[in-house]
Design an enzyme around this catalytic site. Structure first.
Site, PDB file in Angstrom:
ATOM      1  N   ALA A  77       0.799  -1.229   0.000  1.00 39.92           N
ATOM      2  CA  ALA A  77       0.000   0.000   0.000  1.00 39.92           C
ATOM      3  C   ALA A  77       0.834   1.283   0.000  1.00 39.92           C
ATOM      4  O   ALA A  77       0.684   2.138  -0.890  1.00 39.92           O
ATOM      5  CB  ALA A  77      -0.945  -0.004   1.202  1.00 39.92           C
ATOM      6  N   CYS A  94      -5.395  -7.202   5.322  1.00 35.65           N
ATOM      7  CA  CYS A  94      -6.528  -7.217   6.255  1.00 35.65           C
ATOM      8  C   CYS A  94      -7.588  -8.228   5.829  1.00 35.65           C
ATOM      9  O   CYS A  94      -8.460  -8.587   6.614  1.00 35.65           O
ATOM     10  CB  CYS A  94      -7.206  -5.857   6.327  1.00 35.65           C
ATOM     11  SG  CYS A  94      -6.075  -4.501   6.166  1.00 35.65           S
ATOM     12  N   GLY A 144      -3.614  -0.598   6.877  1.00 38.29           N
ATOM     13  CA  GLY A 144      -3.571  -0.263   5.457  1.00 38.29           C
ATOM     14  C   GLY A 144      -4.049   1.131   5.152  1.00 38.29           C
ATOM     15  O   GLY A 144      -3.545   1.793   4.233  1.00 38.29           O
TER      16      GLY A 144
END
Lengths: 459, 459
Positions: free
Chosen positions: B11, B45, B304
């Site tokens: 990310a 996640c 994230g």
């Protein structure tokens, strides 16, 4: 002993009474509330759900009965009592017992006006016929329900496509009627911008509700005193039942007659402590003006949540405390079938009227991570001031779990945030709850980009 | 031609690369990203939901493959390439191709550190055995999934009861295993106050997950190199699979070796523009420190959503623009089965550690009007500074539709609102979406009352 008289026994009036009582015991302050209807403290917003059969009993909509106020708080709440006159000099009201017809005078030291609002009823031929209903008090809900039960009503026409209009259209559809909504404007749900309102209209059409726009009602045909059709400039619609969803007007006649100031918005003028224009006279709820924090002017908005808050503020002040009501944003939320809508602040047209130069962005996203089961569409629109990037308004249309997210934007708007600030805010993230960039944040990003591009176009 | 090297292809790194590219075309800035794992831009996640079978394919968790970065943005993203050294003087890195084993040097002008974090692995006898998994990168998810598929695993032990621990416990339960969570503290879900965490623990127990608290893992028994049991100071738990949920540590060794400043929180020190302590070196995501706006200190948080935002900010700055990251609130959300939890700001203990004198209130309410079908419980806790009434933190535990409401409180906290301001805010109301007093507002009311009572107790 001091005496508080409350006119109107719903949210604003009874909140005020309760708060005043919390600060001043019964041997110090006597409290009497007069309500012309049959009920105190009820949820008028629940009426469409009762009519549609989602809520099973009208009693479920009553938060507290008159006896509860008397027994628990020594507040005398008299239903079916209509106040017909206020004499500010003599500190007395005239009240009629609607059951017995007897009239009497009641004195007060403090007076709380919580007279509410009344559905707008067009002055058209036949508009007083039976079978034409406004939706404001519980008795309206009962009357509609009983009318549906008693008759073999087949065709329903809803006049006006605002919140109540659309919620009632859905309720009537759920009851098996053929439902047509007649809307004077180019589109129903005019508190949203046309592009967002169109999504709601589409959802209604998909449910099988017919929506006629740009169409004015001209009269009502009747048979034996009962409505039989709605006549527009275009056509005649057969109607066994008609529901008016044309909005409401604040009930201010009593206040006006008593010499109290009525504001330019048509509501009773009040200050931040909910004081009307005479000493010891207070007003709250649908009958009172509210300050719109973004439009920077006074408005009227008939909504239980404001009535409760304002009533609380008035009651604290009546009780000798100090509280202020800081105003409204025009936040609202509703749903038709599975389509939810939320809005806050100013729509495009309102922003222009308020003198703002604005731009808008709309973003499609999802309520959960795209890969997570049960994710659903959420369309978010932001209206933003050019140059500053300050948020002016927001609208959300989506499916389950979408609309209540308007509260994040309402909170941002309340704090006068710019979209530049908003895009980095630490909102919660996990796949079952949002994509890694929450819809609100994506919209803020896109809006900030638009503000920057607009700036560079100017230079 | 200038060259940007990105270390870490998830990310933070890829957001930075993308943003830099948007501002500087390929003939002006060359961008190369090195990722030691197999994937770029994925949702770690989502791993528990893949393991649990809620998300069907690991590919669903991949936002963008390396080819997409190359083809659409001329960003060279090389997976299975591990950077082993940074030479800040010579502006070069050393990178090893994990497939071929070849090592080479790559020069840079700008360097973006997005090295992420690694699950904490206790140094205990047997802790390197097969069948003991951390949960951080997609390969971890695949390894767990394959281990479950290949074996007849019956007993699972999850060490640590934080978000990942509880999410993985649920996932393993959904796969039909007997699951035990071993937690060193008095209670799992320690990011919540004990009273709120207890509700989550109760929900897990109801699902049939065993939760052992105040219990330390001392070693792992193995058979043929594979874990066979988890030994605590109290008992021996048979275990075919062990998942570590002990949190993560920022990967900062490369940065430390290169002489970059590591902050007291253990993350790479960065300023608001995400600049590390050397010219032209940036850091973002799990490896970098974040400023906690309420605690007023730097922290590390592996999430994230922060990685994306910080990467974006770094990329805008690398691209010649100007952006800052204003910090975090510690907002988080999760669910186990039908029980949702959200939190933001400081819990009671954290508030005390940060030097605040605080009080707390907890309120039980519902997600819809009490009479509306599908209404569900929502418990809201506010932690508030004494005297000022300033919001310090909030926690929500409830059922469907409850937890995401933490965002309203996060937005209020971001704006340093007092509960006195908060209680009048114009949040949306309609029966399908909230009671007439939204849970957030009721909690704020009660908190303000507690602040006032506390003040009068002092006087």
């Amino acid at each position: 002993m001091e005496r508080l008289v409350v006119i109107g026994g719903d949210a604003a009036g009874m909140s005020a009474a309760s708060q005043a009582r919390r600060r001043r015991p019964a041997d110090e302050l006597q409290i009497a509330a007069f309500e012309r209807g049959r009920y105190t403290s009820y949820s008028a917003c629940g009426i469409p759900y009762f009519v549609g059969g989602v809520v099973k009993s009208l009693d479920d909509l009553i938060a507290r009965a008159p006896e509860e106020f008397r027994d628990r708080q020594s507040i005398e709440a008299r239903t079916r009592h209509e106040v017909t006159d206020i004499d500010l000099d003599k500190r007395a009201i005239e009240v009629i017992d609607l059951e017995s017809g007897t009239v009497r005078r009641e004195s007060f030291d403090q007076l709380m006006l919580a007279t509410g609002a009344t559905p707008v009823r067009p002055r058209l031929p036949g508009s007083d016929a039976e079978g034409i209903f406004g939706v404001q008090v519980l008795d309206d809900g009962r009357a509609i329900f009983e009318a549906l039960d008693a008759s073999e009503a087949k065709n329903a026409v809803v006049v006006g496509g605002g919140y109540i209009g659309l919620e009632m259209a859905e309720a009537l559809k759920m009851r098996g009627l053929d439902v047509t909504v007649v809307e004077l404007a180019a589109q129903p749900m005019s508190t949203l911008d046309p592009d967002m309102g169109a999504l709601v209209a589409g959802a209604m059409t998909e449910m099988g509700i017919e929506i006629l726009t740009d169409e004015a009602v001209e009269s009502f045909e009747t048979a034996k005193g009962h409505v039989s059709a709605v006549v527009t400039q275009v056509r005649t619609l057969p109607a066994d039942i008609v529901v008016l969803g044309l909005g409401v007007r604040p009930n201010v006649e009593l206040a006006r007659k008593a010499g109290l100031t009525i504001g330019p918005s048509g509501g009773i003028a009040v200050d931040r402590r909910m004081r009307a224009s005479a000493d010891g006279v207070w007003a709250a709820g649908d009958c009172a003006e509210k300050y719109h924090r973004v439009a920077r002017k006074h408005v009227t908005v008939a909504l239980g949540t404001h009535a409760n808050k304002e009533g609380r503020v008035a009651g604290i002040n009546i009780g000798g405390g100090y509280a202020t009501f800081p105003g409204v944003l025009g936040t609202a939320v509703s749903k038709v079938c599975a389509t939810e809508m939320g809005r806050t602040g100013l729509k495009e047209l309102e922003a222009a009227e308020a003198g703002f130069e604005s731009l808008s962005v709309t973003v499609d996203s999802t309520t959960r991570a795209g890969y997570y089961p049960g994710t659903s569409a959420i369309k978010t629109k932001l209206i933003v001031e050019k140059r500053s990037g300050k948020l002016l308004g927001a609208q959300i249309v989506g499916r389950e779990g979408a609309a209540k997210r308007i509260d994040v934007l309402a909170t941002a708007l309340w704090n006068e945030m710019t979209v530049d600030e908003l895009l980095n805010i630490d909102l919660s993230y996990a796949p079952p709850f949002s994509p890694v960039w929450d819809a609100v944040l994506i919209a803020a990003r896109k809006a900030w980009q638009a503000v920057e591009e607009d700036l560079s176009d100017c230079s």
